[in-house]
Design a protein around this motif. Structure first.
Motif, PDB file in Angstrom:
ATOM      1  N   GLN A 155      -0.984  -0.163  -1.782  1.00 61.52           N
ATOM      2  CA  GLN A 155      -0.114  -0.886  -1.074  1.00 61.52           C
ATOM      3  C   GLN A 155      -0.661  -2.280  -0.681  1.00 61.52           C
ATOM      4  OE1 GLN A 155       3.451  -0.066  -0.400  1.00 61.52           O
ATOM      5  NE2 GLN A 155       3.265  -2.073  -0.139  1.00 61.52           N
ATOM      6  N   HIS A 175       9.435  -3.247  -2.052  1.00 63.29           N
ATOM      7  CA  HIS A 175       7.812  -3.575  -2.180  1.00 63.29           C
ATOM      8  C   HIS A 175       6.991  -3.340  -1.096  1.00 63.29           C
ATOM      9  CE1 HIS A 175       9.214  -5.128  -6.054  1.00 63.29           C
ATOM     10  NE2 HIS A 175       9.626  -6.132  -5.305  1.00 63.29           N
ATOM     11  N   ALA A 183      11.454   2.428   1.879  1.00 63.64           N
ATOM     12  CA  ALA A 183      11.238   2.669   0.405  1.00 63.64           C
ATOM     13  C   ALA A 183      11.263   4.081   0.404  1.00 63.64           C
ATOM     14  CB  ALA A 183      10.031   2.019   0.032  1.00 63.64           C
ATOM     15  N   THR A 220       7.271   2.907  -2.159  1.00 67.96           N
ATOM     16  CA  THR A 220       7.314   1.356  -2.636  1.00 67.96           C
ATOM     17  C   THR A 220       7.042   1.142  -3.814  1.00 67.96           C
ATOM     18  OG1 THR A 220       5.028   0.962  -1.811  1.00 67.96           O
ATOM     19  CG2 THR A 220       6.717   0.580  -0.294  1.00 67.96           C
TER      20      THR A 220
END
Length: 154
Positions: free
Chosen positions: A32, A49, A55, A63
């Motif tokens: 991440q 993202h 997400a 993500t």
């Protein structure tokens, strides 16, 4: 430093190796922090993202890396996949075709596989076209397939 030996292929050998895999990069972990840094650098802060909580409830359950983040790893992967020794200069000349057939979820590992498509003489050197396939560990589909064009000068 690569976690494996990369082949060293003389420039003069390339015309005879059309269609062959030149090399495969080591695996690279996509976390991440890398995704967030890319989002900040490009101002692409879309939640798919950068927001792990949102997400998690989205279509991929986590993500995913930006497609252009994935694409931007090609220089590192190529550098660690194979070597063309004794060059005075190498230049990224462009891309012919780029596709992102599958998403790249956070905390995946990826590697690049480089297959020679063309090697053509140009003034003072060679134009080299490779098909770069970025694979995600354990996935059936690649996350990126691109035709990368470089110019190599001995």
């Amino acid at each position: 430093m690569p976690d494996h030996d990369r082949p060293s292929i003389p420039l003069s050998d390339l015309p005879g190796r059309i269609g062959e895999v030149l090399g495969t990069s080591p695996w690279l972990h996509i976390d991440q922090a890398r995704i967030d840094a890319f989002a900040r650098a490009t101002e692409d802060l879309q939640w798919i993202h950068t927001d792990p909580a949102r997400a998690a409830a989205g279509p991929f359950g986590a993500t995913i890396a930006h497609g252009f983040l994935t694409l931007s790893l090609l220089p590192w992967m190529g550098e660690h996949a194979f070597e063309i020794p004794h060059l005075r200069m190498s230049l990224n000349y462009g891309l012919n075709k780029v596709r992102f057939p599958a998403p790249l979820p956070v905390d995946s590992r990826v590697r690049g596989v480089f297959r020679l498509l063309a090697c053509e003489p140009i003034e003072g050197g060679w134009q080299v076209t490779v098909e770069a396939t970025i694979e995600r560990e354990g996935a059936a589909k690649p996350v990126c397939v691109a035709e990368s064009v470089s110019r190599r000068y001995p």
